[in-house]
Design a protein around this motif. Structure first.
Motif, PDB file in Angstrom:
ATOM      1  N   ILE A 156       0.847  -1.190   0.000  1.00 16.80           N
ATOM      2  CA  ILE A 156       0.000   0.000   0.000  1.00 16.80           C
ATOM      3  C   ILE A 156       0.883   1.240   0.000  1.00 16.80           C
ATOM      4  O   ILE A 156       1.839   1.333   0.767  1.00 16.80           O
ATOM      5  CB  ILE A 156      -0.926   0.038   1.228  1.00 16.80           C
ATOM      6  CG1 ILE A 156      -1.801  -1.216   1.306  1.00 16.80           C
ATOM      7  CG2 ILE A 156      -1.816   1.282   1.198  1.00 16.80           C
ATOM      8  CD1 ILE A 156      -2.677  -1.268   2.544  1.00 16.80           C
ATOM      9  N   ASP A 157       0.529   2.192  -0.858  1.00 16.42           N
ATOM     10  CA  ASP A 157       1.153   3.514  -0.848  1.00 16.42           C
ATOM     11  C   ASP A 157       0.045   4.559  -0.818  1.00 16.42           C
ATOM     12  O   ASP A 157      -1.021   4.366  -1.425  1.00 16.42           O
ATOM     13  CB  ASP A 157       2.002   3.731  -2.107  1.00 16.42           C
ATOM     14  CG  ASP A 157       3.159   2.754  -2.208  1.00 16.42           C
ATOM     15  OD1 ASP A 157       4.218   3.054  -1.671  1.00 16.42           O
ATOM     16  OD2 ASP A 157       2.979   1.682  -2.835  1.00 16.42           O
ATOM     17  N   TRP A 158       0.297   5.674  -0.136  1.00 12.09           N
ATOM     18  CA  TRP A 158      -0.713   6.732  -0.108  1.00 12.09           C
ATOM     19  C   TRP A 158      -0.050   8.101  -0.009  1.00 12.09           C
ATOM     20  O   TRP A 158       1.068   8.249   0.489  1.00 12.09           O
ATOM     21  CB  TRP A 158      -1.683   6.519   1.047  1.00 12.09           C
ATOM     22  CG  TRP A 158      -1.083   6.689   2.411  1.00 12.09           C
ATOM     23  CD1 TRP A 158      -0.958   7.837   3.145  1.00 12.09           C
ATOM     24  CD2 TRP A 158      -0.510   5.645   3.218  1.00 12.09           C
ATOM     25  NE1 TRP A 158      -0.346   7.585   4.346  1.00 12.09           N
ATOM     26  CE2 TRP A 158      -0.057   6.243   4.425  1.00 12.09           C
ATOM     27  CE3 TRP A 158      -0.329   4.271   3.043  1.00 12.09           C
ATOM     28  CZ2 TRP A 158       0.558   5.521   5.431  1.00 12.09           C
ATOM     29  CZ3 TRP A 158       0.294   3.561   4.044  1.00 12.09           C
ATOM     30  CH2 TRP A 158       0.719   4.169   5.225  1.00 12.09           C
ATOM     31  N   ALA A 159      -0.775   9.090  -0.507  1.00 11.81           N
ATOM     32  CA  ALA A 159      -0.435  10.506  -0.354  1.00 11.81           C
ATOM     33  C   ALA A 159      -1.779  11.218  -0.247  1.00 11.81           C
ATOM     34  O   ALA A 159      -2.446  11.487  -1.252  1.00 11.81           O
ATOM     35  CB  ALA A 159       0.374  11.019  -1.530  1.00 11.81           C
ATOM     36  N   LEU A 160      -2.193  11.470   0.981  1.00  8.20           N
ATOM     37  CA  LEU A 160      -3.560  11.913   1.259  1.00  8.20           C
ATOM     38  C   LEU A 160      -3.609  13.396   1.605  1.00  8.20           C
ATOM     39  O   LEU A 160      -2.838  13.880   2.434  1.00  8.20           O
ATOM     40  CB  LEU A 160      -4.133  11.107   2.429  1.00  8.20           C
ATOM     41  CG  LEU A 160      -4.265   9.598   2.218  1.00  8.20           C
ATOM     42  CD1 LEU A 160      -4.658   8.907   3.522  1.00  8.20           C
ATOM     43  CD2 LEU A 160      -5.288   9.300   1.130  1.00  8.20           C
ATOM     44  N   PRO A 161      -4.554  14.121   0.994  1.00  9.82           N
ATOM     45  CA  PRO A 161      -4.725  15.530   1.362  1.00  9.82           C
ATOM     46  C   PRO A 161      -5.351  15.712   2.739  1.00  9.82           C
ATOM     47  O   PRO A 161      -5.198  16.762   3.358  1.00  9.82           O
ATOM     48  CB  PRO A 161      -5.643  16.074   0.264  1.00  9.82           C
ATOM     49  CG  PRO A 161      -6.398  14.869  -0.214  1.00  9.82           C
ATOM     50  CD  PRO A 161      -5.460  13.713  -0.090  1.00  9.82           C
ATOM     51  N   GLU A 162      -6.061  14.684   3.209  1.00 11.21           N
ATOM     52  CA  GLU A 162      -6.654  14.717   4.543  1.00 11.21           C
ATOM     53  C   GLU A 162      -6.665  13.309   5.116  1.00 11.21           C
ATOM     54  O   GLU A 162      -6.637  12.322   4.365  1.00 11.21           O
ATOM     55  CB  GLU A 162      -8.070  15.286   4.507  1.00 11.21           C
ATOM     56  CG  GLU A 162      -9.020  14.527   3.595  1.00 11.21           C
ATOM     57  CD  GLU A 162     -10.384  15.204   3.475  1.00 11.21           C
ATOM     58  OE1 GLU A 162     -11.377  14.458   3.349  1.00 11.21           O
ATOM     59  OE2 GLU A 162     -10.432  16.447   3.509  1.00 11.21           O
ATOM     60  N   PRO A 163      -6.664  13.167   6.432  1.00 11.52           N
ATOM     61  CA  PRO A 163      -6.586  11.836   7.042  1.00 11.52           C
ATOM     62  C   PRO A 163      -7.768  10.944   6.651  1.00 11.52           C
ATOM     63  O   PRO A 163      -8.883  11.426   6.380  1.00 11.52           O
ATOM     64  CB  PRO A 163      -6.593  12.136   8.541  1.00 11.52           C
ATOM     65  CG  PRO A 163      -6.111  13.536   8.662  1.00 11.52           C
ATOM     66  CD  PRO A 163      -6.641  14.238   7.444  1.00 11.52           C
ATOM     67  N   TYR A 164      -7.500   9.661   6.646  1.00 13.77           N
ATOM     68  CA  TYR A 164      -8.535   8.666   6.356  1.00 13.77           C
ATOM     69  C   TYR A 164      -8.335   7.486   7.298  1.00 13.77           C
ATOM     70  O   TYR A 164      -7.204   7.060   7.534  1.00 13.77           O
ATOM     71  CB  TYR A 164      -8.439   8.191   4.898  1.00 13.77           C
ATOM     72  CG  TYR A 164      -9.393   7.072   4.578  1.00 13.77           C
ATOM     73  CD1 TYR A 164     -10.756   7.304   4.441  1.00 13.77           C
ATOM     74  CD2 TYR A 164      -8.934   5.758   4.443  1.00 13.77           C
ATOM     75  CE1 TYR A 164     -11.645   6.270   4.166  1.00 13.77           C
ATOM     76  CE2 TYR A 164      -9.813   4.726   4.164  1.00 13.77           C
ATOM     77  CZ  TYR A 164     -11.164   4.988   4.029  1.00 13.77           C
ATOM     78  OH  TYR A 164     -12.034   3.959   3.769  1.00 13.77           O
ATOM     79  N   THR A 165      -9.425   6.978   7.842  1.00 11.15           N
ATOM     80  CA  THR A 165      -9.376   5.827   8.748  1.00 11.15           C
ATOM     81  C   THR A 165      -9.927   4.604   8.042  1.00 11.15           C
ATOM     82  O   THR A 165     -11.069   4.609   7.573  1.00 11.15           O
ATOM     83  CB  THR A 165     -10.170   6.093  10.037  1.00 11.15           C
ATOM     84  OG1 THR A 165      -9.588   7.215  10.719  1.00 11.15           O
ATOM     85  CG2 THR A 165     -10.129   4.882  10.953  1.00 11.15           C
ATOM     86  N   THR A 166      -9.113   3.575   7.955  1.00 13.72           N
ATOM     87  CA  THR A 166      -9.543   2.319   7.350  1.00 13.72           C
ATOM     88  C   THR A 166      -9.851   1.313   8.446  1.00 13.72           C
ATOM     89  O   THR A 166      -9.246   1.339   9.523  1.00 13.72           O
ATOM     90  CB  THR A 166      -8.474   1.760   6.396  1.00 13.72           C
ATOM     91  OG1 THR A 166      -8.947   0.548   5.800  1.00 13.72           O
ATOM     92  CG2 THR A 166      -7.172   1.466   7.131  1.00 13.72           C
ATOM     93  N   ARG A 167     -10.804   0.423   8.168  1.00 16.01           N
ATOM     94  CA  ARG A 167     -11.221  -0.576   9.151  1.00 16.01           C
ATOM     95  C   ARG A 167     -11.238  -1.948   8.475  1.00 16.01           C
ATOM     96  O   ARG A 167     -11.721  -2.093   7.354  1.00 16.01           O
ATOM     97  CB  ARG A 167     -12.605  -0.253   9.714  1.00 16.01           C
ATOM     98  CG  ARG A 167     -12.663   1.078  10.465  1.00 16.01           C
ATOM     99  CD  ARG A 167     -14.068   1.342  10.991  1.00 16.01           C
ATOM    100  NE  ARG A 167     -15.014   1.453   9.889  1.00 16.01           N
ATOM    101  CZ  ARG A 167     -16.336   1.276  10.024  1.00 16.01           C
ATOM    102  NH1 ARG A 167     -16.858   0.958  11.189  1.00 16.01           N
ATOM    103  NH2 ARG A 167     -17.130   1.413   8.975  1.00 16.01           N
ATOM    104  N   VAL A 168     -10.718  -2.939   9.212  1.00 15.22           N
ATOM    105  CA  VAL A 168     -10.599  -4.289   8.670  1.00 15.22           C
ATOM    106  C   VAL A 168     -11.033  -5.291   9.735  1.00 15.22           C
ATOM    107  O   VAL A 168     -10.652  -5.172  10.903  1.00 15.22           O
ATOM    108  CB  VAL A 168      -9.147  -4.593   8.244  1.00 15.22           C
ATOM    109  CG1 VAL A 168      -9.014  -6.031   7.757  1.00 15.22           C
ATOM    110  CG2 VAL A 168      -8.686  -3.613   7.170  1.00 15.22           C
ATOM    111  N   VAL A 169     -11.838  -6.275   9.324  1.00 18.36           N
ATOM    112  CA  VAL A 169     -12.152  -7.422  10.173  1.00 18.36           C
ATOM    113  C   VAL A 169     -11.100  -8.485   9.844  1.00 18.36           C
ATOM    114  O   VAL A 169     -11.140  -9.092   8.771  1.00 18.36           O
ATOM    115  CB  VAL A 169     -13.567  -7.956   9.913  1.00 18.36           C
ATOM    116  CG1 VAL A 169     -13.842  -9.189  10.776  1.00 18.36           C
ATOM    117  CG2 VAL A 169     -14.605  -6.877  10.197  1.00 18.36           C
TER     118      VAL A 169
END
Length: 285
Positions: A44-57
């Motif tokens: 995974i790579d990211w460059a985010l303008p604002e935070p993001y919360t991911t959720r995984v079961v």
């Protein structure tokens, strides 16, 4: 014959389309000699303008996770790199992503981790996230820093895969017939939807229920009942994300729950909201 492709489903990821619209996510196959023990590598790579919360079961899998937070083009002093072993998570896994970063993960098959760290039962890692050196003691100090850099520095996926292959092949896998048996039994649970009870799995395995419990504790990290319910919960999530609202009572019976209330309790205990509330949130604009 061509190499098999890594699986493409998004089981266990909540709102997967939302996540995949924000990050660059891909799976890669390990070296052939590692494939019996690993599901895949995940990058995974990211460059985010604002935070993001991911959720995984979480799946009933141990992961080795190499992480770098900070500008990808910057030097080591401008970024923070870590490596850890993540045991099976009993509950919902939540991760806040912000700024720039990358993760290189190894998802072991359920039952496939112990041949690389045979000194401890896999249950020793369940519910824990520990530095890589706790499972692989020779990665302390400069050796560990070199391994982490080899995995996290390359931008090319082939180079990342080569670094992960080299790391794992240097640590095993040690021959372990019990690991092979555990992997086969978990795969049976995943693939055969008629396996809804521990007693049936014990009969199919030729083991007593007690021996089956011991095998799962030592080589999977959780009990067979937990594995059965987790895979069925993944199926329930997949149905909820498919579009039309499921018939929850019928789905509960199909997945082996005693009734709809049992499914709702398991669902709510893991996700923090009921099946109907989750489905309603997916359909909201």
């Amino acid at each position: 014959m061509p190499d098999p492709a890594p699986r493409r489903d998004t089981r266990g990821i909540l709102a997967p389309a939302d996540l995949l619209s924000r990050v660059r996510f891909r799976r890669r196959l390990p070296a052939p000699e590692l494939r019996p023990y690993l599901e895949h590598y995940w990058l995974i790579d990211w460059a985010l303008p604002e935070p993001y919360t991911t959720r995984v079961v979480p799946h009933p899998s141990v992961n080795a996770v190499f992480q770098r937070y900070g500008p990808l083009g910057a030097g080591a002093g401008a970024a923070r790199s870590t490596a850890e072993v993540s045991g099976i998570g009993p509950g919902l896994f939540t991760k806040r992503l912000e700024g720039e970063g990358r993760v290189r993960g190894v998802q072991f098959r359920p039952g496939g981790f112990r041949p690389f760290a045979p000194a401890w039962p896999v249950s020793a890692w369940t519910g824990r996230r520990v530095p890589l050196r706790e499972a692989f003691p020779d990665t302390d100090g400069a050796a560990g820093d070199a391994a982490v850099s080899a995995v996290l520095s390359p931008d090319d996926d082939h180079a990342v895969v080569a670094a992960l292959d080299a790391f794992l092949l240097a640590h095993g896998p040690a021959p372990d017939p019990a690991a092979v048996q555990a992997m086969e039994l978990v795969e049976l649970v995943r693939a055969d939807r008629t396996v809804l009870r521990v007693g049936r799995l014990a009969r199919l395995s030729g083991l007593s229920s007690r021996s089956l419990q011991r095998l799962f504790a030592s080589h999977v990290g959780v009990g067979p009942k937990w594995v059965i319910l987790r895979y069925r919960l993944h199926e329930a999530l997949e149905r909820a994300e498919a579009g039309a609202a499921p018939d929850w009572a019928g789905l509960a019976a199909e997945l082996g729950y005693s009734d709809q209330a049992h499914l709702a309790r398991d669902f709510t205990a893991t996700l923090g909201l009921s099946p109907t509330a989750y489905a309603r949130g997916l359909s909201a604009p």
